[in-house]
Design a protein around this motif. Sequence first.
Motif, PDB file in Angstrom:
ATOM      1  N   ALA A  39      36.381  20.018  45.552  1.00 43.37           N
ATOM      2  CA  ALA A  39      35.112  20.363  46.215  1.00 43.37           C
ATOM      3  C   ALA A  39      34.166  21.110  45.282  1.00 43.37           C
ATOM      4  CB  ALA A  39      35.392  21.199  47.458  1.00 43.37           C
ATOM      5  N   GLY A  40      34.523  21.222  43.993  1.00 41.68           N
ATOM      6  CA  GLY A  40      33.601  21.835  43.037  1.00 41.68           C
ATOM      7  C   GLY A  40      33.861  23.296  42.744  1.00 41.68           C
ATOM      8  N   GLY A  41      35.021  23.807  43.137  1.00 37.66           N
ATOM      9  CA  GLY A  41      35.390  25.182  42.776  1.00 37.66           C
ATOM     10  C   GLY A  41      35.447  25.309  41.254  1.00 37.66           C
ATOM     11  N   GLU A  42      35.036  26.462  40.733  1.00 38.70           N
ATOM     12  CA  GLU A  42      35.012  26.655  39.260  1.00 38.70           C
ATOM     13  C   GLU A  42      36.427  26.680  38.707  1.00 38.70           C
ATOM     14  OE1 GLU A  42      35.632  29.235  35.864  1.00 38.70           O
ATOM     15  OE2 GLU A  42      35.655  30.207  37.827  1.00 38.70           O
ATOM     16  N   ALA A  43      37.341  27.344  39.410  1.00 32.29           N
ATOM     17  CA  ALA A  43      38.746  27.436  38.998  1.00 32.29           C
ATOM     18  C   ALA A  43      39.522  28.071  40.143  1.00 32.29           C
ATOM     19  CB  ALA A  43      38.896  28.285  37.735  1.00 32.29           C
ATOM     20  N   VAL A  44      40.844  27.994  40.005  1.00 36.39           N
ATOM     21  CA  VAL A  44      41.728  28.668  40.956  1.00 36.39           C
ATOM     22  C   VAL A  44      42.608  29.600  40.137  1.00 36.39           C
ATOM     23  CG1 VAL A  44      43.669  28.356  42.539  1.00 36.39           C
ATOM     24  CG2 VAL A  44      41.763  26.733  42.584  1.00 36.39           C
ATOM     25  N   GLN A  45      42.637  30.867  40.502  1.00 35.81           N
ATOM     26  CA  GLN A  45      43.472  31.822  39.771  1.00 35.81           C
ATOM     27  C   GLN A  45      44.534  32.365  40.718  1.00 35.81           C
ATOM     28  OE1 GLN A  45      41.237  34.499  37.335  1.00 35.81           O
ATOM     29  NE2 GLN A  45      43.063  35.550  36.588  1.00 35.81           N
ATOM     30  N   VAL A  46      45.795  32.251  40.304  1.00 39.87           N
ATOM     31  CA  VAL A  46      46.881  32.549  41.241  1.00 39.87           C
ATOM     32  C   VAL A  46      47.556  33.899  40.933  1.00 39.87           C
ATOM     33  CG1 VAL A  46      47.330  30.105  41.621  1.00 39.87           C
ATOM     34  CG2 VAL A  46      48.686  31.321  39.944  1.00 39.87           C
ATOM     35  N   PHE A  47      47.964  34.556  41.990  1.00 42.44           N
ATOM     36  CA  PHE A  47      48.623  35.858  41.894  1.00 42.44           C
ATOM     37  C   PHE A  47      49.769  35.907  42.885  1.00 42.44           C
ATOM     38  CE2 PHE A  47      44.290  36.373  40.635  1.00 42.44           C
ATOM     39  CZ  PHE A  47      44.315  37.273  39.592  1.00 42.44           C
ATOM     40  N   SER A  48      50.887  36.515  42.468  1.00 40.08           N
ATOM     41  CA  SER A  48      51.906  36.758  43.485  1.00 40.08           C
ATOM     42  C   SER A  48      51.667  38.114  44.144  1.00 40.08           C
ATOM     43  CB  SER A  48      53.315  36.658  42.901  1.00 40.08           C
ATOM     44  OG  SER A  48      53.393  37.395  41.734  1.00 40.08           O
ATOM     45  N   ASP A  49      50.940  38.970  43.445  1.00 42.40           N
ATOM     46  CA  ASP A  49      50.757  40.332  43.941  1.00 42.40           C
ATOM     47  C   ASP A  49      49.322  40.536  44.457  1.00 42.40           C
ATOM     48  OD1 ASP A  49      51.862  43.179  43.914  1.00 42.40           O
ATOM     49  OD2 ASP A  49      49.968  43.399  42.834  1.00 42.40           O
ATOM     50  N   LEU A  50      49.221  40.998  45.692  1.00 42.18           N
ATOM     51  CA  LEU A  50      47.892  41.143  46.308  1.00 42.18           C
ATOM     52  C   LEU A  50      47.056  42.242  45.645  1.00 42.18           C
ATOM     53  CD1 LEU A  50      48.967  40.813  50.052  1.00 42.18           C
ATOM     54  CD2 LEU A  50      47.566  39.182  48.774  1.00 42.18           C
ATOM     55  N   ASP A  51      47.707  43.329  45.244  1.00 44.85           N
ATOM     56  CA  ASP A  51      46.950  44.422  44.618  1.00 44.85           C
ATOM     57  C   ASP A  51      46.357  43.977  43.293  1.00 44.85           C
ATOM     58  OD1 ASP A  51      47.520  46.089  46.694  1.00 44.85           O
ATOM     59  OD2 ASP A  51      49.333  46.910  45.766  1.00 44.85           O
ATOM     60  N   LEU A  52      47.162  43.229  42.530  1.00 47.88           N
ATOM     61  CA  LEU A  52      46.657  42.735  41.238  1.00 47.88           C
ATOM     62  C   LEU A  52      45.495  41.764  41.455  1.00 47.88           C
ATOM     63  CD1 LEU A  52      47.016  42.818  38.175  1.00 47.88           C
ATOM     64  CD2 LEU A  52      48.639  40.916  38.380  1.00 47.88           C
ATOM     65  N   LEU A  53      45.637  40.930  42.482  1.00 48.13           N
ATOM     66  CA  LEU A  53      44.539  39.999  42.806  1.00 48.13           C
ATOM     67  C   LEU A  53      43.245  40.783  43.046  1.00 48.13           C
ATOM     68  CD1 LEU A  53      44.680  37.028  45.316  1.00 48.13           C
ATOM     69  CD2 LEU A  53      42.763  38.595  45.276  1.00 48.13           C
ATOM     70  N   LEU A  92      31.150  26.079  50.711  1.00 47.31           N
ATOM     71  CA  LEU A  92      31.692  27.419  50.501  1.00 47.31           C
ATOM     72  C   LEU A  92      32.191  27.639  49.069  1.00 47.31           C
ATOM     73  CD1 LEU A  92      32.457  30.053  52.035  1.00 47.31           C
ATOM     74  CD2 LEU A  92      34.739  29.082  52.299  1.00 47.31           C
ATOM     75  N   VAL A  93      32.861  26.623  48.497  1.00 50.83           N
ATOM     76  CA  VAL A  93      33.597  26.896  47.249  1.00 50.83           C
ATOM     77  C   VAL A  93      32.870  26.480  45.977  1.00 50.83           C
ATOM     78  CG1 VAL A  93      35.790  26.611  48.499  1.00 50.83           C
ATOM     79  CG2 VAL A  93      34.911  24.707  47.135  1.00 50.83           C
ATOM     80  N   GLN A  94      31.830  25.665  46.110  1.00 50.09           N
ATOM     81  CA  GLN A  94      31.186  25.123  44.909  1.00 50.09           C
ATOM     82  C   GLN A  94      30.782  26.222  43.915  1.00 50.09           C
ATOM     83  OE1 GLN A  94      28.406  22.103  45.871  1.00 50.09           O
ATOM     84  NE2 GLN A  94      29.272  21.012  44.131  1.00 50.09           N
ATOM     85  N   GLY A  95      31.226  26.062  42.661  1.00 48.96           N
ATOM     86  CA  GLY A  95      30.849  26.994  41.604  1.00 48.96           C
ATOM     87  C   GLY A  95      31.579  28.331  41.659  1.00 48.96           C
ATOM     88  N   GLN A 236      44.592  26.029  32.647  1.00 49.05           N
ATOM     89  CA  GLN A 236      43.713  26.238  31.486  1.00 49.05           C
ATOM     90  C   GLN A 236      44.216  27.420  30.659  1.00 49.05           C
ATOM     91  OE1 GLN A 236      41.291  24.041  31.350  1.00 49.05           O
ATOM     92  NE2 GLN A 236      41.610  23.271  33.427  1.00 49.05           N
ATOM     93  N   GLU A 237      44.686  28.422  31.357  1.00 50.79           N
ATOM     94  CA  GLU A 237      45.286  29.600  30.729  1.00 50.79           C
ATOM     95  C   GLU A 237      46.292  30.113  31.763  1.00 50.79           C
ATOM     96  OE1 GLU A 237      42.660  33.320  31.246  1.00 50.79           O
ATOM     97  OE2 GLU A 237      41.212  31.677  31.029  1.00 50.79           O
ATOM     98  N   PRO A 238      47.260  30.958  31.382  1.00 46.88           N
ATOM     99  CA  PRO A 238      48.283  31.328  32.355  1.00 46.88           C
ATOM    100  C   PRO A 238      47.702  31.797  33.692  1.00 46.88           C
ATOM    101  CG  PRO A 238      48.877  32.122  30.196  1.00 46.88           C
ATOM    102  CD  PRO A 238      47.489  31.542  30.062  1.00 46.88           C
ATOM    103  N   GLY A 239      48.088  31.108  34.740  1.00 44.97           N
ATOM    104  CA  GLY A 239      47.663  31.497  36.082  1.00 44.97           C
ATOM    105  C   GLY A 239      46.307  30.964  36.508  1.00 44.97           C
ATOM    106  N   VAL A 240      45.620  30.235  35.628  1.00 42.43           N
ATOM    107  CA  VAL A 240      44.288  29.725  35.980  1.00 42.43           C
ATOM    108  C   VAL A 240      44.280  28.205  35.872  1.00 42.43           C
ATOM    109  CG1 VAL A 240      41.818  29.762  35.459  1.00 42.43           C
ATOM    110  CG2 VAL A 240      43.194  31.821  35.109  1.00 42.43           C
ATOM    111  N   LEU A 241      43.943  27.555  36.988  1.00 37.13           N
ATOM    112  CA  LEU A 241      43.882  26.088  37.017  1.00 37.13           C
ATOM    113  C   LEU A 241      42.421  25.661  37.152  1.00 37.13           C
ATOM    114  CD1 LEU A 241      46.598  25.800  39.750  1.00 37.13           C
ATOM    115  CD2 LEU A 241      46.979  25.056  37.439  1.00 37.13           C
TER     116      LEU A 241
END
Length: 241
Positions: A39-53, A92-95, A236-241
């Motif tokens: 849908a055009g999101g710039e990237a997705v960055q994943v976290f297992s920990d909510l505080d770090l997010l 909602l998610v574009q860019g 693209q880099e650890p944790g970022v798609l």
Amino acid sequence: MKIFVYHTPELTPTDEAPECAIAVDVLRATSTMATVLAAGGEAVQVFSDLDLLMEVSDKWPAEKRLRAGERGGGKVAGFELGNSPLDCTAELVQGKRLFISTTNGTRALQRIQDAPIVLAAALINRAAVVQFLLEKQPETVWIVGSGWEGSFSLEDTVCAGAIAHSIWQQTNSPLEELAGNDEVSSAIALYSQWQNDLLGLFHQASHGQRLLRLKCLEDLKYCSQTDILDVLPIQQEPGVL
Ligand code: 3SL
């Protein structure tokens, strides 16, 4: 190409790494990630920990970020989104970058993030993932189901089977050459049995039932579709798609 299927992140070997590792969380994290990127999101960055997010996303411009958090199937308080792919509209998610933490899916991605190639797959983007593998021909591929808190899940295994089945059919390889472990044949057998009624399989799956109790039938219907998004979530880099 040798394919290995692991039902949960915990079952992956710790002393070796594949050339390509694929995280699968059909219900619903990798379906959501594929949807956001399509849908055009710039990237997705994943976290297992909510505080770090929260800490990392706070440093991102507010108008260019979305926070998605899921625990126990529900939305985390204070986050814009839970983990429903249906909420991830282009409008909602574009860019924007999606900062996301979910119970199992983001953990699976973090477990495999050191592999040279890391992908996120779901049924909805199965064909794009298969196409990439056929073109790239990695020597070893791990398909890692997210499962549920360390346990096997039907929906992730059927998706692993859908990927392996398609590669098997398109390469005409003998299954014993393609399959690196017995889980591959068993995942293909599961997919072969249910490929025409994946929604029916989701109704039998424990996490499918959990989501039905949370009134997420539309999510189940959406995630049970095959090959509807031509998108390849690739790290693209650890944790970022
Ligand atoms: O476990 C996860 O990562 C989630 O995908 C679970 S849920 O479908 O959002 O409940």
